[in-house]
Design a protein around this motif. Sequence first.
Motif, mmCIF file in Angstrom:
data_model
loop_
_atom_site.group_PDB
_atom_site.id
_atom_site.type_symbol
_atom_site.label_atom_id
_atom_site.label_comp_id
_atom_site.label_asym_id
_atom_site.label_seq_id
_atom_site.Cartn_x
_atom_site.Cartn_y
_atom_site.Cartn_z
ATOM 1 N N ASP A 63 -111.478 57.556 13.087
ATOM 2 C CA ASP A 63 -111.522 58.372 11.904
ATOM 3 C C ASP A 63 -110.541 59.614 11.791
ATOM 4 O OD1 ASP A 63 -111.655 59.157 9.102
ATOM 5 O OD2 ASP A 63 -113.845 59.734 9.487
ATOM 6 N N VAL A 64 -109.473 59.446 11.557
ATOM 7 C CA VAL A 64 -108.525 60.566 11.485
ATOM 8 C C VAL A 64 -107.848 60.931 10.026
ATOM 9 C CG1 VAL A 64 -106.318 61.413 12.833
ATOM 10 C CG2 VAL A 64 -107.805 60.070 13.828
ATOM 11 N N GLU A 65 -107.724 62.196 9.752
ATOM 12 C CA GLU A 65 -106.991 62.513 8.433
ATOM 13 C C GLU A 65 -105.782 61.672 7.949
ATOM 14 O OE1 GLU A 65 -104.538 65.871 6.119
ATOM 15 O OE2 GLU A 65 -105.197 66.433 8.362
ATOM 16 N N ARG A 66 -106.072 60.939 6.979
ATOM 17 C CA ARG A 66 -105.126 60.003 6.438
ATOM 18 C C ARG A 66 -103.943 60.543 5.708
ATOM 19 N NH1 ARG A 66 -106.934 55.177 5.798
ATOM 20 N NH2 ARG A 66 -104.947 53.794 5.600
ATOM 21 N N ASP A 67 -102.754 59.917 6.129
ATOM 22 C CA ASP A 67 -101.486 60.406 5.482
ATOM 23 C C ASP A 67 -100.493 59.207 5.509
ATOM 24 O OD1 ASP A 67 -99.300 62.094 4.615
ATOM 25 O OD2 ASP A 67 -98.422 61.610 6.445
ATOM 26 N N ASN A 68 -99.713 58.859 4.580
ATOM 27 C CA ASN A 68 -98.854 57.685 4.625
ATOM 28 C C ASN A 68 -97.886 57.495 6.147
ATOM 29 O OD1 ASN A 68 -99.638 56.284 2.645
ATOM 30 N ND2 ASN A 68 -98.006 56.931 1.458
ATOM 31 N N TYR A 69 -97.496 58.630 6.430
ATOM 32 C CA TYR A 69 -96.606 58.800 7.548
ATOM 33 C C TYR A 69 -97.411 59.260 8.750
ATOM 34 C CZ TYR A 69 -93.041 57.673 4.246
ATOM 35 O OH TYR A 69 -92.387 57.217 3.271
ATOM 36 N N CYS A 70 -98.675 59.514 8.645
ATOM 37 C CA CYS A 70 -99.282 60.123 9.831
ATOM 38 C C CYS A 70 -98.679 61.529 10.257
ATOM 39 C CB CYS A 70 -99.520 59.363 10.997
ATOM 40 S SG CYS A 70 -100.464 57.911 10.534
ATOM 41 N N ARG A 71 -98.417 62.269 9.163
ATOM 42 C CA ARG A 71 -97.612 63.756 9.460
ATOM 43 C C ARG A 71 -98.553 64.458 10.018
ATOM 44 N NH1 ARG A 71 -94.789 63.272 3.977
ATOM 45 N NH2 ARG A 71 -96.815 63.209 3.545
ATOM 46 N N TYR A 72 -99.779 64.753 9.640
ATOM 47 C CA TYR A 72 -100.810 65.751 10.100
ATOM 48 C C TYR A 72 -101.475 65.455 11.237
ATOM 49 C CZ TYR A 72 -98.638 66.732 5.379
ATOM 50 O OH TYR A 72 -98.035 66.556 4.470
ATOM 51 N N ASP A 73 -102.832 64.981 11.204
ATOM 52 C CA ASP A 73 -103.621 64.712 12.199
ATOM 53 C C ASP A 73 -103.252 63.353 12.699
ATOM 54 O OD1 ASP A 73 -104.729 66.983 11.498
ATOM 55 O OD2 ASP A 73 -106.750 66.146 11.180
ATOM 56 N N HIS A 74 -102.872 63.028 13.822
ATOM 57 C CA HIS A 74 -102.452 61.722 14.603
ATOM 58 C C HIS A 74 -102.722 61.514 15.904
ATOM 59 C CE1 HIS A 74 -98.780 63.914 14.837
ATOM 60 N NE2 HIS A 74 -98.814 63.420 15.897
ATOM 61 N N VAL A 75 -102.986 60.230 16.110
ATOM 62 C CA VAL A 75 -102.867 59.651 17.709
ATOM 63 C C VAL A 75 -101.707 59.105 17.899
ATOM 64 C CG1 VAL A 75 -104.070 58.295 19.209
ATOM 65 C CG2 VAL A 75 -105.415 59.553 17.720
ATOM 66 N N SER A 76 -100.887 59.454 19.149
ATOM 67 C CA SER A 76 -99.496 58.671 19.327
ATOM 68 C C SER A 76 -99.780 58.261 20.745
ATOM 69 C CB SER A 76 -98.293 59.670 19.389
ATOM 70 O OG SER A 76 -98.024 60.195 17.872
ATOM 71 N N ILE A 77 -99.332 57.125 20.872
ATOM 72 C CA ILE A 77 -99.282 56.283 22.228
ATOM 73 C C ILE A 77 -98.031 56.084 22.890
ATOM 74 C CG2 ILE A 77 -100.521 54.569 23.708
ATOM 75 C CD1 ILE A 77 -102.652 54.259 21.650
ATOM 76 N N PHE A 78 -97.812 56.541 24.021
ATOM 77 C CA PHE A 78 -96.423 56.437 24.635
ATOM 78 C C PHE A 78 -96.493 55.638 26.050
ATOM 79 C CE2 PHE A 78 -96.776 60.542 22.427
ATOM 80 C CZ PHE A 78 -95.835 60.712 21.627
ATOM 81 N N ASN A 79 -95.569 54.909 26.184
ATOM 82 C CA ASN A 79 -95.238 54.198 27.531
ATOM 83 C C ASN A 79 -94.773 55.375 28.522
ATOM 84 O OD1 ASN A 79 -95.896 51.355 27.896
ATOM 85 N ND2 ASN A 79 -94.201 51.053 26.101
ATOM 86 N N GLY A 80 -95.582 55.270 29.799
ATOM 87 C CA GLY A 80 -94.905 56.574 30.705
ATOM 88 C C GLY A 80 -95.722 57.659 30.572
ATOM 89 N N ALA A 81 -95.362 58.747 31.269
ATOM 90 C CA ALA A 81 -96.146 59.770 31.327
ATOM 91 C C ALA A 81 -95.781 61.233 30.551
ATOM 92 C CB ALA A 81 -95.896 60.350 32.813
#
Length: 391
Positions: free
Chosen positions: A174-192
């Motif tokens: 449950d993370v603050e909602r926004d159409n583009y996830c511009r504010y609070d968000h979780v990003s997942i990246f391949n690599g370090a």
Amino acid sequence: TFIFTCGGNITGESGVIGSQGYPGVYPPNTKCVWRITVPEGRVVVLSFRFIDLESDNLCRYDYVDVYSGHVSGQRLGRFCGTFKPGALVSTGNKMLLQMVSDANTAGSGFLAVFSAAHPHERGDQYCGGRLDKPSGTFKTPNWPEKDYPAGVTCSWHIVAPKNQIIEVKFEKFDVERDNYCRYDHVSIFNGAEINDAKRIGKYCGDSPPAPVFSEGNQLLIQFLSDLSLTADGFIGHYKFRPKKFPTTTVPPTTTTQPVTTRPIPLKYSVALCQQKCKRRGTLEGNYCSSNFVITGTVITAVMRGGSMYATVSIINVYKEGSLAIQQAGKTMSTKIIILCKKCPFVKRGLNYIFMGQVDEDGRGKIAPHHFVMAFKTKNQKGLNVLKNKQC
């Protein structure tokens, strides 16, 4: 008063770092490196108090990079524009900042403070770290007792043995909602490291993302909360898996709209882009038939496929329609797609009047016949008259 120079070595329990000449405009074509060292056995906590660098959604022109350690450390993030990240925490007693500017500069740079802290205090601001056990859990600060705090950056770096991949599942989310996830968000990246080209997804809202699988043996999960609304947060689990995969699995899709823009269908654009390039009709005539009318400065312009994707810093809005407008402090901006990249042709740094239609994601769409012209202050009177006329 401090005199801020280009880079330097700074040691101590705490200190202040500013871009060269702060609060004056930073110089063009420079690269400055600051190396911070706090006492052995402590970690560095860095907070930006102010940031104002040329804005670009991928921070390609002017930016500040922050690294854990002095040599070949993990990058904790790249920042530009006026977005202030939360506290950034190194894994050891060293941190490195590097600021790069290109030929066009804009803004007064940055001011940041750092202090030494004891590692892994379970205080509000501390989270993230390296995870290298075969399975484990990661969660937002304060989970599950209360909401995550505002102004936090957490980076979890998951490392599996060379021949394995990583599976990540969110149990609650449950993370603050926004159409583009511009504010609070979780990003997942391949690599370090945090690298937009390797981003698997960017997530927010209240439904957990589908399970995520890494391509190689490393993943970076970054959670960022801004300085306003907060929510419950999340708890997630990861486990290592052998690389050989049954071929039936499909890579996960993101729960929010992916941030990359959908290309315009080709058939449509080829026919469109063969038209003669000229705007039709008059300013007055187009005003009523357009969905939006704004004046603004082009701050980024990127070619993708046959189209140009521009970010426009808004000078004035005359007719908003369904255009999605982002606001950061006093600055408002919007995204515009010029369907045929050379027509009408716009250049970064110049001011224009834009009139056009809006797509379902709230972005402006400009076709060759739409009304776009260079904007001079003397045009303002005419536009104000139109704004007061009823269509």
